[in-house]
Design a protein around this motif. Structure first.
Motif, PDB file in Angstrom:
ATOM      1  N   HIS A 172      57.281  55.509  31.492  1.00 32.09           N
ATOM      2  CA  HIS A 172      58.743  55.426  31.390  1.00 32.09           C
ATOM      3  C   HIS A 172      59.191  55.630  29.938  1.00 32.09           C
ATOM      4  CE1 HIS A 172      62.825  54.182  32.415  1.00 32.09           C
ATOM      5  NE2 HIS A 172      62.809  53.440  31.309  1.00 32.09           N
ATOM      6  N   ALA A 173      58.471  55.032  29.003  1.00 30.58           N
ATOM      7  CA  ALA A 173      58.818  55.180  27.591  1.00 30.58           C
ATOM      8  C   ALA A 173      58.688  56.633  27.147  1.00 30.58           C
ATOM      9  CB  ALA A 173      57.935  54.276  26.740  1.00 30.58           C
ATOM     10  N   ALA A 174      57.645  57.302  27.620  1.00 29.37           N
ATOM     11  CA  ALA A 174      57.456  58.712  27.264  1.00 29.37           C
ATOM     12  C   ALA A 174      58.560  59.575  27.861  1.00 29.37           C
ATOM     13  CB  ALA A 174      56.086  59.185  27.757  1.00 29.37           C
ATOM     14  N   HIS A 175      58.920  59.304  29.112  1.00 28.16           N
ATOM     15  CA  HIS A 175      59.965  60.077  29.780  1.00 28.16           C
ATOM     16  C   HIS A 175      61.315  59.882  29.098  1.00 28.16           C
ATOM     17  CE1 HIS A 175      62.198  61.110  33.757  1.00 28.16           C
ATOM     18  NE2 HIS A 175      62.111  62.148  32.956  1.00 28.16           N
ATOM     19  N   ALA A 176      61.527  58.714  28.518  1.00 25.08           N
ATOM     20  CA  ALA A 176      62.812  58.400  27.896  1.00 25.08           C
ATOM     21  C   ALA A 176      62.955  59.008  26.493  1.00 25.08           C
ATOM     22  CB  ALA A 176      62.987  56.884  27.808  1.00 25.08           C
ATOM     23  N   ARG A 177      61.872  59.545  25.922  1.00 24.90           N
ATOM     24  CA  ARG A 177      61.956  60.107  24.579  1.00 24.90           C
ATOM     25  C   ARG A 177      62.840  61.346  24.566  1.00 24.90           C
ATOM     26  NH1 ARG A 177      61.100  56.991  20.674  1.00 24.90           N
ATOM     27  NH2 ARG A 177      60.787  58.837  19.363  1.00 24.90           N
ATOM     28  N   ASP A 186      54.955  69.253  28.579  1.00 25.20           N
ATOM     29  CA  ASP A 186      53.599  69.259  28.042  1.00 25.20           C
ATOM     30  C   ASP A 186      53.144  67.843  27.694  1.00 25.20           C
ATOM     31  OD1 ASP A 186      53.491  71.963  28.307  1.00 25.20           O
ATOM     32  OD2 ASP A 186      53.815  72.410  26.192  1.00 25.20           O
ATOM     33  N   PHE A 187      54.054  67.077  27.112  1.00 27.93           N
ATOM     34  CA  PHE A 187      53.736  65.716  26.689  1.00 27.93           C
ATOM     35  C   PHE A 187      53.355  64.849  27.881  1.00 27.93           C
ATOM     36  CE2 PHE A 187      54.690  61.412  25.287  1.00 27.93           C
ATOM     37  CZ  PHE A 187      54.194  61.398  23.991  1.00 27.93           C
ATOM     38  N   LEU A 188      54.168  64.902  28.933  1.00 25.85           N
ATOM     39  CA  LEU A 188      53.918  64.068  30.111  1.00 25.85           C
ATOM     40  C   LEU A 188      52.671  64.525  30.867  1.00 25.85           C
ATOM     41  CD1 LEU A 188      57.590  63.652  31.354  1.00 25.85           C
ATOM     42  CD2 LEU A 188      56.127  61.837  30.455  1.00 25.85           C
ATOM     43  N   ALA A 189      52.434  65.840  30.897  1.00 29.62           N
ATOM     44  CA  ALA A 189      51.220  66.336  31.555  1.00 29.62           C
ATOM     45  C   ALA A 189      49.983  65.828  30.829  1.00 29.62           C
ATOM     46  CB  ALA A 189      51.236  67.861  31.586  1.00 29.62           C
ATOM     47  N   GLY A 190      49.993  65.912  29.496  1.00 29.30           N
ATOM     48  CA  GLY A 190      48.867  65.418  28.725  1.00 29.30           C
ATOM     49  C   GLY A 190      48.665  63.932  28.882  1.00 29.30           C
ATOM     50  N   MET A 191      49.748  63.175  28.850  1.00 32.97           N
ATOM     51  CA  MET A 191      49.665  61.720  28.997  1.00 32.97           C
ATOM     52  C   MET A 191      49.096  61.342  30.370  1.00 32.97           C
ATOM     53  SD  MET A 191      52.788  59.006  28.684  1.00 32.97           S
ATOM     54  CE  MET A 191      52.504  57.322  28.123  1.00 32.97           C
ATOM     55  N   SER A 192      49.529  62.036  31.404  1.00 33.35           N
ATOM     56  CA  SER A 192      49.062  61.734  32.761  1.00 33.35           C
ATOM     57  C   SER A 192      47.573  61.991  32.901  1.00 33.35           C
ATOM     58  CB  SER A 192      49.838  62.570  33.782  1.00 33.35           C
ATOM     59  OG  SER A 192      51.226  62.289  33.712  1.00 33.35           O
ATOM     60  N   THR A 203      47.013  55.657  41.507  1.00 34.67           N
ATOM     61  CA  THR A 203      47.937  54.835  40.717  1.00 34.67           C
ATOM     62  C   THR A 203      48.806  55.706  39.831  1.00 34.67           C
ATOM     63  OG1 THR A 203      46.375  52.984  40.693  1.00 34.67           O
ATOM     64  CG2 THR A 203      48.090  52.985  39.005  1.00 34.67           C
ATOM     65  N   ILE A 204      48.185  56.671  39.152  1.00 37.22           N
ATOM     66  CA  ILE A 204      48.925  57.568  38.266  1.00 37.22           C
ATOM     67  C   ILE A 204      49.986  58.330  39.042  1.00 37.22           C
ATOM     68  CG2 ILE A 204      48.722  59.562  36.723  1.00 37.22           C
ATOM     69  CD1 ILE A 204      45.821  58.631  36.182  1.00 37.22           C
ATOM     70  N   PHE A 205      49.622  58.873  40.187  1.00 36.54           N
ATOM     71  CA  PHE A 205      50.559  59.721  40.910  1.00 36.54           C
ATOM     72  C   PHE A 205      51.652  58.930  41.610  1.00 36.54           C
ATOM     73  CE2 PHE A 205      47.023  62.542  40.209  1.00 36.54           C
ATOM     74  CZ  PHE A 205      47.698  63.628  39.687  1.00 36.54           C
ATOM     75  N   ASP A 206      51.361  57.732  41.980  1.00 37.02           N
ATOM     76  CA  ASP A 206      52.421  56.896  42.532  1.00 37.02           C
ATOM     77  C   ASP A 206      53.489  56.631  41.471  1.00 37.02           C
ATOM     78  OD1 ASP A 206      53.563  55.042  44.593  1.00 37.02           O
ATOM     79  OD2 ASP A 206      53.124  53.563  43.042  1.00 37.02           O
ATOM     80  N   SER A 209      55.423  59.856  40.656  1.00 35.96           N
ATOM     81  CA  SER A 209      56.385  60.162  41.715  1.00 35.96           C
ATOM     82  C   SER A 209      57.610  59.268  41.633  1.00 35.96           C
ATOM     83  CB  SER A 209      55.714  60.016  43.083  1.00 35.96           C
ATOM     84  OG  SER A 209      54.626  60.906  43.211  1.00 35.96           O
ATOM     85  N   ARG A 210      57.399  57.975  41.396  1.00 31.38           N
ATOM     86  CA  ARG A 210      58.521  57.053  41.286  1.00 31.38           C
ATOM     87  C   ARG A 210      59.386  57.358  40.066  1.00 31.38           C
ATOM     88  NH1 ARG A 210      57.967  52.327  44.422  1.00 31.38           N
ATOM     89  NH2 ARG A 210      55.983  52.225  45.552  1.00 31.38           N
ATOM     90  N   GLU A 211      58.747  57.857  39.018  1.00 34.02           N
ATOM     91  CA  GLU A 211      59.489  58.190  37.795  1.00 34.02           C
ATOM     92  C   GLU A 211      60.244  59.516  37.940  1.00 34.02           C
ATOM     93  OE1 GLU A 211      60.709  56.888  34.082  1.00 34.02           O
ATOM     94  OE2 GLU A 211      59.343  55.858  35.455  1.00 34.02           O
ATOM     95  N   GLY A 212      59.896  60.293  38.976  1.00 35.90           N
ATOM     96  CA  GLY A 212      60.603  61.546  39.239  1.00 35.90           C
ATOM     97  C   GLY A 212      60.257  62.668  38.270  1.00 35.90           C
ATOM     98  N   ILE A 213      59.002  62.726  37.803  1.00 37.89           N
ATOM     99  CA  ILE A 213      58.644  63.725  36.791  1.00 37.89           C
ATOM    100  C   ILE A 213      57.588  64.705  37.296  1.00 37.89           C
ATOM    101  CG2 ILE A 213      59.258  62.229  34.867  1.00 37.89           C
ATOM    102  CD1 ILE A 213      56.314  61.541  34.549  1.00 37.89           C
TER     103      ILE A 213
END
Length: 317
Positions: A172-177, A186-192, A203-206, A209-213
């Motif tokens: 969530h913090a990364a998505h909010a940047r 790219d950032f979120l793909a690498g973090m995931s 766990t990661i994909f749940d 999905s909830r974060e909508g990214i």
């Protein structure tokens, strides 16, 4: 592992100030240049990252190596002595080196130095050992340094916080940047993908999905790069089946390979297992995460190589 190495290098090249300050433990670091370590003129054995910086008016090199498991051939101290020596020879600058261990438990026996005590030829080469699982993750989130936030899921969560809650907070913090969409993708793909070193794919994909990214990650240039390299074959297949299943398969494949490497590293350290031993090939054929986890526990706990082999016999060749 190649995919985690590629992610780490991409992030450190994108956010050199964040990593230079983090590994040196200070804020007054001026980045002058990120050196391309893939050029053959640097070394036939490439360092992961070299950053030329200025500290208190003096130039220096910040050198970082990323590791998912312990290096045994050659041991990490020997590797670091080689990297540091070649950097000193080429650039003639002080070298501030660190090994950053990504996976929990890795680097526990790294002494942070290479020493030689031969009379008249003594040598001491020191470097910093950073185990991300021992770092304060909340402090990284609070500091807001984007390059480090991607690694926060691998760090220690606040006292009493469940690991799933911590991962959700990090994503969530990364998505909010505030980032441009391509950079954020790219950032979120690498973090995931990095999170797969600690967390189960489901766990990661749940959380994703909830974060909508999920769609944003699908469009990342990094995901496309991994597909071209064949590291993320699951992503390519996911174009037809749905991106969720594709990326999940890709990360799970990465986790399986990491477990196989960990099993062989433990067997090599404990029982001097050679790469040519039949057990090495049989471990490579096991493709279930839960089976690999059981084999890793056996490798750590077995009284001998024969005892490990008895458990391995339960899996078809």
């Amino acid at each position: 592992m190649a995919e985690f190495d590629a992610i780490s290098k991409h992030l450190i090249q994108t956010y050199p100030e964040d990593f230079a300050g983090f590994t040196l433990g200070r804020e007054d670091v001026e980045v002058l240049e990120v050196i391309d370590t893939q050029q053959p003129t640097v070394s036939a054995s490439h360092a992961d990252s070299l950053i030329r910086v200025r500290i208190e008016g003096r130039e220096a090199l910040v050198h970082n190596e990323f590791q998912t498991v312990d290096s045994t051939k050659p041991p990490m101290p020997r590797r670091m002595a080689g990297y540091i020596g070649r950097a000193v020879e080429r650039y003639g600058l002080p070298v501030c080196s660190s090994v950053i261990y990504l996976r929990p438990g890795a680097g526990g026996r790294d002494p942070g130095q290479y020493s030689q005590s031969h009379p008249g030829h003594r040598m001491l080469v020191e470097y910093r050992v950073i185990r991300l699982s021992e770092q304060d993750g909340q402090r990284v989130l609070d500091a807001g340094r984007e390059g480090l936030i991607a690694f926060a899921p691998l760090m220690k969560p606040p006292e009493g916080m469940a690991s799933r809650t911590w991962l959700r907070l990090c994503i969530h913090a990364a998505h909010a940047r505030p980032m441009a969409p391509p950079a954020k993708a790219d950032f979120l793909a690498g973090m995931s993908l990095l999170s797969g070193l600690v967390y189960a794919p489901e766990t990661i994909f749940d959380i994703i999905s909830r974060e909508g990214i999920m769609d944003l990650i699908r469009e990342s240039s990094f995901a496309r790069y991994l597909t071209r390299q064949g590291i993320e074959q699951g992503i390519e297949q996911g174009i037809e089946r749905g991106i969720e299943q594709g990326i999940e398969q890709g990360i799970e494949q990465g986790i399986e390979q990491g477990l196989r490497e960990s099993i062989l590293a433990v067997l090599e350290i404990r029982f001097d297992l050679a790469a040519s031993h039949p057990y090495a090939a049989r471990v490579a054929n096991v493709d279930d995460v839960q089976d690999l986890k059981a084999l890793l526990r056996a490798a750590v706990q077995a009284s001998g190589l024969d005892a490990f082999g008895e458990l391995l016999d339960e899996y078809p060749e």
